[in-house]
Design an enzyme around this catalytic site. Sequence first.
Site, PDB file in Angstrom:
ATOM      1  N   LYS A  25     -74.286  46.263  -8.776  1.00  0.00           N
ATOM      2  CA  LYS A  25     -73.372  45.286  -9.361  1.00  0.00           C
ATOM      3  C   LYS A  25     -72.667  44.547  -8.219  1.00  0.00           C
ATOM      4  O   LYS A  25     -73.201  44.439  -7.118  1.00  0.00           O
ATOM      5  CB  LYS A  25     -72.376  45.992 -10.288  1.00  0.00           C
ATOM      6  N   ARG A  44     -75.044  40.281  -5.989  1.00  0.00           N
ATOM      7  CA  ARG A  44     -76.058  41.138  -6.594  1.00  0.00           C
ATOM      8  C   ARG A  44     -77.472  40.771  -6.140  1.00  0.00           C
ATOM      9  O   ARG A  44     -77.793  39.589  -5.986  1.00  0.00           O
ATOM     10  CB  ARG A  44     -76.006  41.017  -8.120  1.00  0.00           C
ATOM     11  N   ARG A  92     -70.893  50.428  -7.754  1.00  0.00           N
ATOM     12  CA  ARG A  92     -69.720  50.867  -8.513  1.00  0.00           C
ATOM     13  C   ARG A  92     -69.597  52.392  -8.586  1.00  0.00           C
ATOM     14  O   ARG A  92     -68.487  52.912  -8.711  1.00  0.00           O
ATOM     15  CB  ARG A  92     -69.739  50.263  -9.919  1.00  0.00           C
ATOM     16  N   ARG A 126     -63.810  44.644 -11.322  1.00  0.00           N
ATOM     17  CA  ARG A 126     -63.597  45.749 -12.259  1.00  0.00           C
ATOM     18  C   ARG A 126     -63.018  46.983 -11.569  1.00  0.00           C
ATOM     19  O   ARG A 126     -62.219  47.713 -12.156  1.00  0.00           O
ATOM     20  CB  ARG A 126     -64.897  46.078 -12.991  1.00  0.00           C
ATOM     21  N   ASP A 148     -70.229  48.178 -18.502  1.00  0.00           N
ATOM     22  CA  ASP A 148     -69.257  47.370 -17.769  1.00  0.00           C
ATOM     23  C   ASP A 148     -67.884  48.035 -17.706  1.00  0.00           C
ATOM     24  O   ASP A 148     -67.067  47.697 -16.840  1.00  0.00           O
ATOM     25  CB  ASP A 148     -69.117  45.986 -18.400  1.00  0.00           C
ATOM     26  N   GLN A 153     -78.290  40.549 -18.897  1.00  0.00           N
ATOM     27  CA  GLN A 153     -78.437  39.436 -17.951  1.00  0.00           C
ATOM     28  C   GLN A 153     -79.904  39.020 -17.825  1.00  0.00           C
ATOM     29  O   GLN A 153     -80.235  37.837 -17.866  1.00  0.00           O
ATOM     30  CB  GLN A 153     -77.872  39.811 -16.580  1.00  0.00           C
ATOM     31  N   SER A 159     -80.945  45.275 -19.866  1.00  0.00           N
ATOM     32  CA  SER A 159     -80.038  44.371 -19.159  1.00  0.00           C
ATOM     33  C   SER A 159     -79.883  43.077 -19.940  1.00  0.00           C
ATOM     34  O   SER A 159     -80.851  42.325 -20.114  1.00  0.00           O
ATOM     35  CB  SER A 159     -80.569  44.067 -17.756  1.00  0.00           C
TER      36      SER A 159
END
Length: 309
Positions: free
Chosen positions: A222, A2, A226, A268, A195, A49, A47
């Site tokens: 990501k 990332r 994705r 994922r 997610d 994160q 976010s």
Amino acid sequence: IRPMGRILEPLRRMGAAIEAEGEGERAPLAVRPARLTGIEYRSPVASAQVKSCLLLAGLSAEGRTAVHEPAASRDHTERILPAFGIPVERLPDGAAVTGGGRPRAAELTVPGDLSSAAFFLVAAALAEGSRLTVEGVGVNPTRTGVLDCLEAMGAEIERLGEREQGGEPVADLVVRGRGLAGIEIGGELMVRAIDEFPVLAVAACFAEGETLFRDAAELRVKESDRIAAMAEAIRAIGGEVEERPDGLVVHGRRHLPGGRVRSHGDHRVAMAMAVAAARCTGPVVVRDTACVDTSFPGFYRLLRAAAEA
């Protein structure tokens, strides 16, 4: 890998000495000792994160560190820090900590991960007449978007034995399979299900009608892009999908023929396409599945056992 720019920028504002040696502010990172000062930071994206990174850095910074978000992201860090003796100030649009506190050791029970459980929940929801129980799953309201999405699509999900572990709400989830219908997933709901986008896209492949995913542009940075990876995967197994800058439009069908899929090294995506295989009339071959071990060692064994139960 990332891009790290959206985390490095506020850390540098706090005084951190960090250089990204990879292209596009990516790892590897070179970190030198530096004195940190708390800041008031308004994140352009919701976010967990970014928020958690700054709150943890704030523990070693001088003064107060506050993080504000445009929408509520996951709050696991805010919930668990008090268990270690660290006060957290809850804000209407974020959280704050004051540096100088010393964490104390604690014994905690960590709830089961809802993102990992989601693959099994979707697999059961797609299998009409099935009943599956997943025990001890964290049902933090900032994470339950996937449950709200599945219920809106028509899945029957029951929460049993609701309790608290480590400051987190926990329940046993019972899902009963029946036909799903397409819905629109965006805004605050997309934030709480970000997610689970890959496996929800799989659910949409087999739902009646059209499912629109919007407000998910951050998924392009990501472990893979994705949005593009799932659009490619859905087409590879015979599905119909339109890619948009911030999401997808998936046109559901009862069954798909199957095919060969690239995971793009994204755990994922790989797991989501394994779930899709259960509703395909032909085999689905997923390339590069070693990445699954980054988050769920033993996933394929458990998925096989659940299918055979």
